[in-house]
Scaffold this motif. Structure first.
Motif, mmCIF file in Angstrom:
data_model
loop_
_atom_site.group_PDB
_atom_site.id
_atom_site.type_symbol
_atom_site.label_atom_id
_atom_site.label_comp_id
_atom_site.label_asym_id
_atom_site.label_seq_id
_atom_site.Cartn_x
_atom_site.Cartn_y
_atom_site.Cartn_z
ATOM 1 N N UNK A 202 0.815 -1.076 0.102
ATOM 2 C CA UNK A 202 0.071 -0.200 -0.091
ATOM 3 C C UNK A 202 0.938 1.320 -0.109
ATOM 4 N N UNK A 203 2.055 0.985 0.587
ATOM 5 C CA UNK A 203 3.042 2.274 0.475
ATOM 6 C C UNK A 203 3.598 2.288 2.037
ATOM 7 N N UNK A 204 4.302 3.388 1.998
ATOM 8 C CA UNK A 204 5.441 3.919 3.180
ATOM 9 C C UNK A 204 4.635 4.759 4.129
ATOM 10 N N UNK A 205 4.549 4.864 5.345
ATOM 11 C CA UNK A 205 3.919 5.753 6.240
ATOM 12 C C UNK A 205 4.971 5.541 7.354
ATOM 13 N N UNK A 206 5.741 6.860 7.659
ATOM 14 C CA UNK A 206 6.490 6.778 8.838
ATOM 15 C C UNK A 206 7.659 5.562 8.812
ATOM 16 N N UNK A 207 7.995 5.425 7.547
ATOM 17 C CA UNK A 207 9.276 4.221 7.587
ATOM 18 C C UNK A 207 8.662 2.950 7.608
ATOM 19 N N UNK A 208 7.245 2.579 7.533
ATOM 20 C CA UNK A 208 6.611 1.386 7.676
ATOM 21 C C UNK A 208 5.879 1.104 6.388
ATOM 22 N N UNK B 34 1.855 -1.538 14.652
ATOM 23 C CA UNK B 34 2.603 -0.161 14.186
ATOM 24 C C UNK B 34 3.447 0.227 15.475
ATOM 25 N N UNK B 35 2.897 -0.059 16.778
ATOM 26 C CA UNK B 35 3.780 0.549 18.042
ATOM 27 C C UNK B 35 4.821 -0.398 18.175
ATOM 28 N N UNK B 36 4.850 -1.802 17.971
ATOM 29 C CA UNK B 36 6.076 -2.502 17.883
ATOM 30 C C UNK B 36 7.135 -2.185 16.938
ATOM 31 N N UNK B 37 6.692 -1.845 15.488
ATOM 32 C CA UNK B 37 7.558 -1.612 14.745
ATOM 33 C C UNK B 37 8.368 -0.265 14.769
ATOM 34 N N UNK B 38 7.712 0.638 15.400
ATOM 35 C CA UNK B 38 8.306 1.837 15.455
ATOM 36 C C UNK B 38 8.221 2.713 14.056
ATOM 37 N N UNK C 104 13.496 -8.607 7.163
ATOM 38 C CA UNK C 104 12.850 -7.287 7.549
ATOM 39 C C UNK C 104 12.145 -7.713 8.908
ATOM 40 N N UNK C 105 11.991 -6.564 9.526
ATOM 41 C CA UNK C 105 11.055 -6.693 10.569
ATOM 42 C C UNK C 105 9.642 -6.770 10.329
ATOM 43 N N UNK C 106 8.878 -7.675 10.602
ATOM 44 C CA UNK C 106 7.483 -7.682 10.384
ATOM 45 C C UNK C 106 6.505 -8.020 11.303
ATOM 46 N N UNK D 263 10.139 -1.380 9.398
ATOM 47 C CA UNK D 263 9.622 -2.819 9.098
ATOM 48 C C UNK D 263 8.211 -2.822 8.226
ATOM 49 N N UNK D 264 7.798 -3.902 8.275
ATOM 50 C CA UNK D 264 6.638 -4.323 7.438
ATOM 51 C C UNK D 264 5.501 -4.540 8.241
ATOM 52 N N UNK D 265 4.253 -4.092 7.975
ATOM 53 C CA UNK D 265 2.924 -4.106 8.674
ATOM 54 C C UNK D 265 2.230 -5.157 7.807
ATOM 55 N N UNK D 266 2.236 -6.430 8.063
ATOM 56 C CA UNK D 266 1.585 -7.268 6.985
ATOM 57 C C UNK D 266 0.373 -7.961 7.583
ATOM 58 N N UNK D 267 -0.619 -7.808 6.648
ATOM 59 C CA UNK D 267 -2.107 -8.354 6.932
ATOM 60 C C UNK D 267 -1.800 -9.692 5.979
ATOM 61 N N UNK D 268 -1.885 -10.926 6.633
ATOM 62 C CA UNK D 268 -1.994 -12.081 6.144
ATOM 63 C C UNK D 268 -2.623 -13.004 6.854
ATOM 64 N N UNK D 269 -4.143 -13.095 6.761
ATOM 65 C CA UNK D 269 -4.714 -13.586 7.912
ATOM 66 C C UNK D 269 -4.852 -15.149 8.094
ATOM 67 N N UNK D 270 -4.395 -15.708 6.781
ATOM 68 C CA UNK D 270 -4.531 -17.274 6.993
ATOM 69 C C UNK D 270 -5.825 -17.739 7.524
ATOM 70 N N UNK D 271 -6.966 -17.014 7.099
ATOM 71 C CA UNK D 271 -8.359 -17.585 7.430
ATOM 72 C C UNK D 271 -9.332 -16.790 6.609
ATOM 73 N N UNK D 272 -10.633 -17.285 6.215
ATOM 74 C CA UNK D 272 -11.497 -16.558 5.680
ATOM 75 C C UNK D 272 -11.815 -15.224 6.368
ATOM 76 N N UNK D 273 -12.587 -14.535 5.725
ATOM 77 C CA UNK D 273 -13.183 -13.006 6.403
ATOM 78 C C UNK D 273 -14.183 -13.135 6.904
#
Length: 459
Positions: A309-315, A408-412, A339-341, A415-425
Motif C-alpha cells: 500500500x506504500x510507506x508511512x513513517x518508515x513502515x 505499528x507500536x512494535x515496529x516503530x 525485515x522486521x515484520x 519494518x513491514x505491517x503485514x495483513x496475511x490472515x491465513x483464514x477467511x474473512x
C-alpha cells in the motif's frame, strides 16, 4: 445443461450474490417469460421486488421442502451440496447446477483455459490473460477472479481465448476444456467439502472429470504427480527441470535461463512459480512462451495479494487479505525475510491446524504476531509458549484498528505491517476485499484506491 433446456421447467436460483444476479440476467435474456423462484436474503429481496417481474417469485427463507418444489436449482458456489438443505433436496430429485455450469454448456468459439489451485489461481489466470493479450490475441479474463462467466454470455466478437479461474466449488462445472491448470493442493474449505479427501477430489475434477485435452500440473506437488490422469489428456509439467522452473529467482525453460523474476512485480517464490505455470500454459497453447516471457514486466499485480500500500513513517503496509490458510501466511512471511515484520493473522475458524505456522514462527521469529477474529484465541494459545522470553511480541486484538495500532507500536519507524490472515474473512466481513479495504483504512491509506482487478472482461 443449456439455458434453453430450462424452459418450461420449475426453476429456482439459490443465492443472489454476483453469480446469482448473473444467472437471473442470463435467464431473462434468453427466456424472458420463464417463471423463476429466487431464494435470497432479506436485503437482497428489495432490489428484486423493484424489478416488478410478474414471473419472479422471491423467497427469503429456504429449506429442503421448498427446494424440492423445483426441478432445477441454480446454486451459488458458496452453498455446499454436501450439507442440508441441499443434500436433502438432492435426495428428493432436485438437480443442482452452477451458474458456471450453464455457461460451460453453451456452444461458443475460443479455447478454454481453466485454472485452479489452493493458492495462486487468480494471479496465474491474470498472468495467462496478460501474456495472451501481449501476443495480440483477443482474450477474456473471467470466473472466480471477479467476473461471473454468465456476464460474458453473448460477447461479440468472441475472444480467441478464455482465461478462467475456478474455485474448488466450481471445478465440477467445467466441460470441453482445452487446457486445465492445477497449481498446488493443500487443505482448504473443509467446512464446504466435508473432508480433506473430498476437497482434493472436488478440486481435481477439473482434470479427472472435465476431460481436458491438456493438463498443466505442478511437478513439485506429490498429489499431482500421483494423479490418475485420463488417457486422452496430455500432461505438461512445470516446476520441473525439463520444463518451466525456478533456480533462485531466475525463470528457466529447461536448461535455458529466460527471465530474472526479481524485476517482475511478483514477490515471493510462490508467485514466481505462478509465472512458471503461466508460461507453461502459453507453451501448451502452441505459442512462443520464451518470446512472451519478457511481457511479465508489464504485469500489474492483483489487489489484496501481497499488495504494498506504500510507506508511512518508515513502515510499509502490505495487504494480503486473500490469504485464507496458514500456508499462505507462511508464504507471505517468506517474502519479507530479513525485515522486521508485524503480521496480523486470524479470521473465520475452519478448524485448520496452525501447527505449521507455529513451527515457522519458532524457527524464524518475527517482530510481532497480532491475532484477531474467530480463531484468534486458538492461534494465540498455539503461539503463546513460543513467545516466552520475549522472542517476539504476541497480542490479541478485538478489531482491525487495534491490531494495526499494536503492530505499528512494535515496529516503530522501520519494518513491514503485514495483513496475511491465513483464514477467511466472514462473518466479520462480506469478503476478503472488504477486509483488505478495512486494513488499508486503518493503516492510513485510501481503501478505494486498492480495489480494482486489472484486465477483467474481454480485451
Amino acid at each position: 445443461m443449456r439455458i434453453s433446456e430450462l424452459e418450461g421447467k420449475r426453476v429456482a436460483i439459490w443465492g443472489y450474490g454476483r453469480e446469482g444476479r448473473s444467472a437471473l440476467a442470463a435467464l431473462r435474456w434468453r427466456l424472458p417469460s420463464q417463471p423463476v423462484t429466487v431464494f435470497c436474503s432479506h436485503d437482497e429481496a428489495e432490489p428484486l421486488r423493484e424489478m416488478q417481474d410478474p414471473a419472479l417469485r422471491i423467497e427469503t427463507s429456504v429449506n429442503a421442502e421448498m427446494l424440492a418444489g423445483h426441478e432445477i436449482v441454480v446454486k451459488s458456489p458458496g452453498i455446499s451440496p454436501y450439507t442440508s438443505p441441499a443434500a436433502d433436496a438432492a435426495l428428493e430429485g432436485v438437480r443442482f447446477v452452477g451458474a458456471s455450469g450453464l455457461w460451460f454448456a453453451e456452444p461458443r468459439a475460443g479455447r478454454r483455459i481453466c485454472i485452479t489451485g489452493s493458492k495462486g489461481k487468480s494471479t496465474t489466470t491474470a498472468l495467462v490473460a496478460h501474456l495472451l493479450r501481449a501476443s495480440g490475441a483477443r482474450t477474456a479474463l473471467a470466473g472466480n477472479i471477479g467476473l461471473p462467466l454468465l456476464e460474458l454470455l453473448d460477447v461479440q466478437p468472441p475472444p480467441e481465448y478464455w482465461a478462467i479461474e475456478l474455485s474448488s466449488y466450481q471445478t465440477g462445472d467445467a466441460a470441453d476444456v482445452d487446457v486445465a491448470v492445477v497449481l498446488n493442493l493443500f487443505p482448504e474449505h473443509l467446512d464446504w467439502h466435508g473432508s480433506e479427501a473430498r476437497y482434493y477430489a472436488d478440486k481435481l475434477r477439473l482434470v479427472t472429470q472435465a476431460a481436458p485435452r491438456l493438463a498443466v500440473l505442478n511437478a513439485g506437488d506429490q498429489r499431482l504427480v500421483e494423479l490418475d490422469v485420463p488417457a486422452d489428456t496430455r500432461v505438461l509439467w512445470f516446476n520441473h527441470a525439463d520444463g518451466w522452473h525456478l533456480r533462485e529467482a531466475m525463470v528457466y525453460r529447461g536448461d535455458v535461463p529466460v527471465l530474472d523474476a526479481r524485476h517482475v512485480a511478483l514477490p515471493g517464490r510462490h508467485n514466481r512459480l505462478n509465472l512458471c505455470a503461466a508460461l507453461a500454459t502459453i507453451e501448451a497453447l502452441g505459442l512462443d512462451a520464451v518470446g512472451l516471457a519478457a511481457q511479465a514486466h508489464s504485469f500489474r499485480p492483483l489487489p489484496h495479494r501481497l499488495q504494498s500500500l506504500g510507506l508511512r513513517h518508515g513502515i510499509e503496509s502490505v495487504n494480503d487479505s486473500i490469504s485464507t490458510t496458514p500456508q499462505s501466511a507462511i508464504a507471505a512471511l517468506d517474502c519479507y525475510r530479513g525485515r522486521r515484520v508485524a503480521i496480523l493473522v486470524g479470521g473465520y475458524d475452519r478448524g485448520l491446524d496452525w501447527g505449521i505456522f507455529a513451527e515457522r514462527i519458532a524457527a524464524e521469529p518475527v517482530a510481532a504476531v497480532i491475532t484477531m477474529g474467530q480463531n484468534g484465541p486458538r492461534v494465540f494459545e498455539k503461539l503463546k509458549p513460543l513467545s516466552l522470553g520475549n522472542r517476539f511480541f504476541l497480542a490479541e486484538a478485538e478489531e482491525m484498528e487495534q491490531a494495526v495500532k499494536l503492530g505499528l507500536q512494535v515496529l516503530g519507524h522501520d519494518g513491514v505491517l503485514l495483513l496475511s490472515p491465513g483464514a477467511p474473512s466472514f462473518p466479520r466481513y462480506r469478503d476478503y476485499a472488504e477486509r483488505g479495504r478495512h486494513f488499508a483504512q486503518a493503516a492510513g491509506f485510501d481503501p478505494e484506491l486498492i480495489c480494482a482487478i486489472p484486465g477483467l472482461g474481454v480485451a
